[in-house]
Write a protein that holds these residues in place. Structure first.
Motif, mmCIF file in Angstrom:
data_model
loop_
_atom_site.group_PDB
_atom_site.id
_atom_site.type_symbol
_atom_site.label_atom_id
_atom_site.label_comp_id
_atom_site.label_asym_id
_atom_site.label_seq_id
_atom_site.Cartn_x
_atom_site.Cartn_y
_atom_site.Cartn_z
ATOM 1 N N HIS A 21 42.948 33.859 7.307
ATOM 2 C CA HIS A 21 44.142 34.564 7.784
ATOM 3 C C HIS A 21 43.740 35.629 8.802
ATOM 4 C CE1 HIS A 21 47.936 37.122 6.563
ATOM 5 N NE2 HIS A 21 47.818 36.962 7.856
ATOM 6 N N ALA A 22 42.677 36.380 8.480
ATOM 7 C CA ALA A 22 42.275 37.507 9.336
ATOM 8 C C ALA A 22 41.757 37.042 10.694
ATOM 9 C CB ALA A 22 41.211 38.347 8.624
ATOM 10 N N PHE A 53 50.032 31.505 5.724
ATOM 11 C CA PHE A 53 50.313 32.773 6.392
ATOM 12 C C PHE A 53 50.910 32.469 7.754
ATOM 13 C CE2 PHE A 53 45.857 31.494 6.685
ATOM 14 C CZ PHE A 53 45.730 31.270 8.048
ATOM 15 N N ASP A 54 51.488 33.482 8.352
ATOM 16 C CA ASP A 54 52.044 33.378 9.699
ATOM 17 C C ASP A 54 50.868 33.283 10.677
ATOM 18 O OD1 ASP A 54 53.135 33.707 12.149
ATOM 19 O OD2 ASP A 54 53.981 35.706 11.782
ATOM 20 N N VAL A 55 50.805 32.201 11.466
ATOM 21 C CA VAL A 55 49.641 32.021 12.343
ATOM 22 C C VAL A 55 49.552 33.093 13.422
ATOM 23 C CG1 VAL A 55 49.395 29.543 11.983
ATOM 24 C CG2 VAL A 55 50.858 30.389 13.833
ATOM 25 N N ARG A 56 50.626 33.811 13.671
ATOM 26 C CA ARG A 56 50.572 34.883 14.679
ATOM 27 C C ARG A 56 50.009 36.170 14.079
ATOM 28 N NH1 ARG A 56 52.955 33.773 20.175
ATOM 29 N NH2 ARG A 56 53.450 31.577 19.891
ATOM 30 N N SER A 57 49.837 36.162 12.759
ATOM 31 C CA SER A 57 49.313 37.369 12.127
ATOM 32 C C SER A 57 47.806 37.208 11.923
ATOM 33 C CB SER A 57 50.061 37.576 10.805
ATOM 34 O OG SER A 57 49.197 37.899 9.758
ATOM 35 N N SER A 58 47.060 38.300 12.111
ATOM 36 C CA SER A 58 45.610 38.232 11.913
ATOM 37 C C SER A 58 45.077 39.630 11.663
ATOM 38 C CB SER A 58 44.943 37.625 13.146
ATOM 39 O OG SER A 58 45.074 38.495 14.246
ATOM 40 N N GLY A 59 43.780 39.704 11.428
ATOM 41 C CA GLY A 59 43.139 40.997 11.220
ATOM 42 C C GLY A 59 43.016 41.335 9.735
ATOM 43 N N HIS A 65 42.147 31.580 13.203
ATOM 44 C CA HIS A 65 42.323 30.970 11.883
ATOM 45 C C HIS A 65 41.353 29.830 11.619
ATOM 46 C CE1 HIS A 65 45.652 33.633 11.675
ATOM 47 N NE2 HIS A 65 46.315 33.015 12.619
ATOM 48 N N LYS A 91 49.030 41.531 3.174
ATOM 49 C CA LYS A 91 50.031 40.493 2.957
ATOM 50 C C LYS A 91 49.591 39.462 1.932
ATOM 51 C CE LYS A 91 52.077 41.054 7.505
ATOM 52 N NZ LYS A 91 52.190 40.542 8.853
ATOM 53 N N ASP A 109 46.260 42.957 7.905
ATOM 54 C CA ASP A 109 47.301 41.979 7.582
ATOM 55 C C ASP A 109 46.848 41.061 6.461
ATOM 56 O OD1 ASP A 109 49.256 42.745 9.251
ATOM 57 O OD2 ASP A 109 49.346 40.870 10.411
ATOM 58 N N ALA A 110 45.615 40.572 6.588
ATOM 59 C CA ALA A 110 45.119 39.600 5.611
ATOM 60 C C ALA A 110 45.082 40.199 4.215
ATOM 61 C CB ALA A 110 43.732 39.104 6.021
#
Lengths: 424, 460
Positions: A37-38, B378-384, A42, B391, B387-388
């Motif tokens: 996720h991070a 997870f939302d593919v536009r979210s990262s870091g 991905h 969320k 967020d990980a």
């Protein structure tokens, strides 16, 4: 006599087979893992790590590249503490898995091309620049069967990976090999061509992708600035024209971002007696990653916080020092960081025989619409001009720009371009 | 008070219950001297008998993950050193170490004369006892010895009888696990007059195949075959066989001592063997991995544990867990427990979630940060990192649907994070009760359904 080791050589040695196996086995193989996720691209991290553990290195490298064609660069330059490793569940009780180094191990093991070009579609796409965003975009387009052509103004591919990331973190060969692997997918590479008019490209191409990055270091607008060196040019010489690189005895670096830290590292490692970093705000407002700041302190670099350069002191053409003013912190600005205001009557001189500035990059002037010098794109990475897409540092108007985000932009833009060209 | 680790095993005294098993670590006098200097309580000399020739590449190992030698197999035979050399060294070791248990393992041709002769030769050395090797699964069994004897209770009894008719020292019969029910040969040994039993010998095995050469491991000039398997991986099998023998009414009634072995690597393993009835514990593979020095922690760890538990002697806790042994049909079917995940220590690896949902009873949910049930992903536009982490969903057991299978408990990598919590149980019932009181329930699905409805047992 001990073997000579280049002070700028890659700082982490590659993992040995044994180290990689031990580390790979330590991975818990989380389900729906937070590291994945991070990661902005991905990458299925537990999957590629377990493949290392089972001895399926080919599968491991493929897993990485499926999500990120510049995985070899990212393995080295990603701020993993802020991304995959920072999210590792093992942070709670022990230390996180060395995901970056395992990724490098898997990528280093790769000796063959894993992907082939897709069924030709006859569609041509011009890609401007050959940094991570462009390579990622062009590579994905080629896999889909389109015919991308990269226009690169310099002699070597890779953009900042080749010219702007210090060798300590990524030797230029890694970036060049990566670009060549992508070129072998059927991406035409044109070097030494600077594209001035993006719109014109639409006459001979079905779509355009701009991965042009940002420009050189902006002006400080202080007297004597002509004798201050550009930080990016300094790093570039350290990578591709080492013999042209001059390092002074007393070096001052203006700025406190990651590029400034890289400049200071090169100067210190190549023999400067003292390296001082000058920053007009305080430690809290620094834009460098925390781990980079820790690293540079250990290198023996000194800091002058709340210090604003106001002029260059020279004597008969010889650089003598940097005239500075002390600053104090004021109200937060639009980025939320506190502004610095000049403290009256506080001028002082920092002795220097070399001054380097690394205070960000110049923004773009372009025929596509920009906001504060960054190209404006919509959700589909399309600019104000239909058919022209963009990604990477040139669109990252907020937050920290990074290689891995550029790679993701390129990948997503390639999908958007593909949808457009197939009329979906 | 320091616990007393001394044991008396069928009259053989030993300063602690740890003996080196008959195997390569007990191949020579020099080795056993060293082992005794390190503190081993006893040793069973590597089996002596008729002439043999060994091969190269004798050991095959199974490595799991990062752990070397979870299992070790071998095709080494009994001692390949001349009989007279072994006998002379046995006598020397016993003279030098009168307080240690020195037992000699033997295996000869299946005739009364051959056994009489070897018994006399062993007794002449002054050794404390004889262990009859009825277990060796390779090489010797093809010559009518080892497991060829151990697998046939009649031979087992007959040969034990021959040995007992001439022996003056205690006779221990070592059993092979390569048999359907180990209680048969154990009872045969008892019937033949054995003074004690030891178990288990190694298990028939092939450790692997080389993916480059397609050879069987270990390869002996390109060829390979089954060998005897030992090491940590066999411990659960050994514990089961030990419990079966130690709880057998005939063996128990005769107070026949049992020397337990098979995968003992730590004092914890040893304590478990003793709790299931072992009078002494034999060790081999872990010594072959790390050397004799491991005896220090075997003794120290067991002693400290006994002191913490207030247990003064080995005999005091020996067999204490045998009372906890039950046949399935006598287990309380109404006992119920559910898994509970401690959210404070949970690291959200979601291994429990995937194990339960793919392979168990689909009763772990993912609860998002706002308290809603969420799906993986997870939302593919979210990262870091932020967020990980922020969320990330929390796995939570839907206790009403949990059957208490305990898979998640076993999968969880965090110590004490998942607990099995006992829930109020119905009136106790066993399958045996059902089979006698309501036999139709055990034979007919309709009757079973009625019984479940009656008792409120819900299967999902």
């Amino acid at each position: 006599m001990p073997e000579w080791r280049d002070p700028l050589a890659e700082i982490f040695p590659p993992l040995s087979d044994h180290e990689a196996a031990v580390e790979a086995h330590r991975c818990l193989y989380c389900f729906d893992a937070p590291c994945t996720h991070a990661c902005p691209t991905h990458i299925d991290v537990p999957k590629f790590i377990k493949k290392i553990a089972t001895g399926n290195l080919l599968g491991s490298a493929r897993t990485i590249l499926e999500s990120n064609l510049v995985g070899a660069t990212c393995a080295r330059v990603c701020p993993v503490q802020e991304l995959c490793e920072g999210a590792c569940v093992l942070n709670a009780d022990e230390k996180p898995i060395a995901i970056g180094r395992l990724q490098r191990y898997a990528m280093d093991s790769l000796q063959t091309d894993l992907f082939s070009p897709g069924e030709p579609t006859g569609m041509k796409i011009a890609v401007v620049g050959s940094g991570p965003a462009s390579l990622s975009c062009a590579g994905e387009l080629a896999r889909m069967g389109h015919a991308p052509t990269i226009f690169e103004r310099r002699a070597l591919p890779g953009g900042l990976s080749t010219y702007g990331i210090i060798t300590l973190r990524e030797p230029k060969e890694v970036a060049i090999n990566e670009a060549q692997m992508i070129a072998r997918l059927g991406v035409q590479m044109v070097y030494g061509v600077e594209v001035e008019d993006f719109t014109e490209l639409l006459e001979s191409f079905d779509a355009v992708f701009l991965g042009v990055g940002l420009g050189s270091t902006p002006e400080l607008q202080i007297p004597g600035e002509e004798s201050i060196e550009d930080g990016l040019a300094f790093i570039e010489r350290s990578k591709v024209e080492r013999e042209q690189l001059h390092v002074g005895r007393k070096v001052v670096v203006i700025g406190a971002g990651n590029t400034a830290i890289d400049c200071a590292t090169i100067a210190k490692r190549l023999g400067a007696a003292s390296v001082k970093m000058v920053y007009r705000r305080s430690e809290q407002e620094m834009t460098a990653y925390a781990h980079e700041y820790e690293f540079i302190k250990k290198e023996g670099v000194e800091f002058e916080f709340l210090t604003q350069p106001v002029g260059v002191i020279s004597d008969q053409g010889q650089l003598k020092g940097l005239l500075c003013s002390k600053m104090q912190l004021g109200e937060p600005d639009s980025s939320g960081r506190r502004t610095a205001i000049k403290a009256p009557g506080s001028s002082f001189i920092i002795e220097a025989d070399q001054i380097i500035k690394a205070i960000g990059q110049k923004k773009l002037h372009s025929d596509v619409r920009t906001v504060n010098g960054f190209i404006e794109v919509n959700e589909e990475f399309e600019t104000s001009i239909v058919g022209i897409f963009a990604g990477g540092d040139c669109i990252r108007s907020r937050g920290t720009a990074s290689t891995v985000m550029a790679a993701q932009d390129g990948k997503l833009a390639a999908k958007a371009i593909d949808r457009r060209l197939r009329g979906q | 008070m320091k616990p007393d680790l001394r044991i008396d095993f069928a009259g053989i005294r030993s300063p602690n219950p740890f003996w080196l098993a008959s195997a390569p670590p007990t191949n020579s006098g020099r080795q056993i001297h060293r082992a005794f200097e390190e503190g081993w309580g006893g040793a069973v000399w590597k089996t002596i008998g008729p002439p043999v020739l060994n091969v190269s590449n004798r050991y095959g190992a199974w490595h799991y993950g990062d752990q070397r030698m979870v299992g070790l197999n071998n095709v080494e035979l009994i001692s390949d050193r001349p009989l007279d050399v072994n006998l002379r060294e046995i006598a020397e070791v016993k003279r030098a170490w009168p307080d240690r248990a020195l037992i000699v393992s033997a295996m000869v041709e299946s005739t009364p004369d051959a056994w009489r002769e070897i018994v006399h030769q062993i007794e002449d050395t002054g050794a404390d006892g004889i262990e009859l090797n009825y277990g060796c699964p390779h090489g010797m069994s093809e010559r009518g010895m080892g497991s060829a004897v151990g697998q046939v209770p009649e031979y087992c009894e007959q040969i034990t009888g021959w040995v007992k008719s001439v022996a003056h020292v205690p006779v221990i019969v070592k059993l092979t696990p390569n048999i359907t029910n180990i209680v048969g040969p154990a009872r045969a040994a008892l019937a033949g007059g054995a003074d004690a039993i030891s178990l288990i010998n190694t298990i028939n095995s092939i450790t692997g195949v080389d993916l480059d050469t397609f050879e069987i491991s270990p390869s002996i000039g390109g060829m390979g075959g089954h060998g005897g398997y030992a090491g940590p991986a066999v411990k659960p099998i050994a514990l089961n066989m030990l419990a079966a023998v130690a709880s057998d009414e005939l063996i128990r009634g005769a107070h026949l001592p049992v020397s337990g072995m098979g995968g003992v690597s730590t004092w914890r393993d040893a304590a478990e063997f003793i709790l299931l009835g072992a009078n002494s514990v034999q060790v081999c593979t872990t010594v072959m991995h790390y050397g004799y020095r491991i005896i220090e922690d075997l003794v120290d760890g067991l002693s400290n544990w006994m002191a913490c538990k207030g247990i003064p002697s080995i005999e005091e806790f020996r067999g204490r867990s045998l009372g906890r042994l039950s046949a399935f049909q006598d287990l309380d079917l109404s006992f119920s427990a559910v898994a509970r995940i401690d959210t404070a220590t949970c690291i959200k690896c979601n291994l429990c979630y995937i194990a339960c949902n793919d392979t168990a009873h689909q009763c772990i949910d993912l609860v998002g940060p706002s308290g809603d049930l969420v799906k993986p992903g997870f939302d593919v536009r979210s990262s870091g990192r932020i967020d990980a982490i922020d969320k990330r969903a929390q796995p939570v057991v839907r206790e009403g649907d949990c059957v208490g299978c305990r898979l998640c408990f076993n999968v969880c990598p965090v110590r004490n994070c998942i607990k099995m919590v006992e829930t109020p149980s119905r009136e106790a019932t066993t399958w045996s009760d059902l089979a006698t009181q309501r036999p139709e329930v055990t034979q007919n699905w309709e009757a079973m359904k009625r019984y479940r409805d009656e008792r409120g047992i819900r299967i999902h």
